[in-house]
Write a protein that holds these residues in place. Structure first.
Motif: not given
Lengths: 122, 159
Positions: B21-22, B81, A18, A16, B119-120, B18
């Motif tokens: 945010y995740t 997510i 921002p 997802a 992981v992200f 990013q």
């Protein structure tokens, strides 16, 4: 599906993003912070600095006060005793006669107050 | 402690938005709360006016603290997510990601957070351990247990 496969699938998953509204909020926040930081009158002052400034100015105030506030001279109290022999002997260090004491009955008290030369407060 | 710090923060946000945010979304599972946590964390950082040289773990920790503060106020926590509305991949992929998102939500907070960071956000176990204030073994164990749980939950789904 084993652990490695799950890990690989997770890495491939689209995340997802921002939202634009967050980016707008963040850039507004950075711009506001930039304005505040670039203007010295808008910068927040640390508490320790404010307290130190208070103490500093208080110390300076106490230091400067005698220069701007003239102290009222204390009245001088003078006891005037009419001269007599016993007193004269006492002042000159000679032994006084045994019977006579110093007679204060005729003494008078005079209070001398110096008039202030300048106004009390400038 | 001048505008260069603000610029430093702005650059960091632009380069890591990013990841942040995740991470924030994984903690809060609520889009609005995730946004607020990031915003509040940076607001506090800018107010403080300084940060350590190694910004990444520090900012992530700030976002984590802000997210935890925010969690007490939110009731709805079921946002994924993953981007399930986008045009990435076909329908079967989206179904798979939706299921993975639901499985992730069933993990403990520690396990989910560790998997997301590893992981992200490509953090090492050492970085995760430092961020969470735990030993590297604990962080690795959360990760391993999380993947095992995901696997067993997935097997149950398939059955």
């Amino acid at each position: 599906m084993n652990e490695n496969e799950i890990e690989r699938r997770l890495q491939q998953a689209p995340l997802a993003k921002p939202p634009d509204v967050l980016n707008q909020r963040m850039h507004a926040l950075f711009n506001e912070a930039w304005i505040v930081r670039s203007n010295p009158f808008l910068r927040p002052v640390p508490v320790w600095l404010a307290v130190a400034a208070c103490f500093g100015f208080a110390a300076i105030g106490f230091g400067v006060r005698p220069l701007v506030v003239r102290r009222q001279p204390l009245p001088t109290v003078v006891v005037v005793v009419p001269s007599n022999e016993t007193l004269a002997r006492l002042l000159t260090g000679q032994p006084p006669p045994r019977s006579d004491g110093i007679d204060f009955s005729r003494a008078r008290i005079q209070v001398i107050t110096q008039p202030s030369q300048t106004p009390e407060k400038l | 402690m001048n505008e260069s710090f603000t610029e430093q923060m702005r650059r960091f946000y632009d380069g890591h938005r990013q990841e942040l945010y995740t991470y924030s979304l994984a903690l809060t599972r609520n889009h609005e709360a995730a946004e607020d946590a990031i915003h509040n964390a940076f607001q506090r950082l800018l107010k403080r006016g300084s940060a350590p040289d190694d910004l990444r773990p520090y900012v992530f920790r700030c976002v984590r603290n802000a997210a935890i503060d925010d969690l007490r106020e939110r009731l709805r926590r079921d946002d994924s997510i993953f981007d399930l509305n986008g045009n990435n991949g076909n329908a079967s992929d989206l179904t798979l990601y939706a299921e993975l998102g639901q499985l992730l939500a069933q993990l403990s907070d520690d396990e989910r957070e560790t998997i997301v960071l590893k992981v992200f956000d490509a953090m090492t176990f050492q970085e995760i351990a430092d961020l969470r204030g735990v030993s590297i073994n604990t962080a690795a164990s959360w990760y391993r247990r999380g993947l095992e749980k995901l696997k067993s939950l997935w097997m149950e789904e398939v059955k």
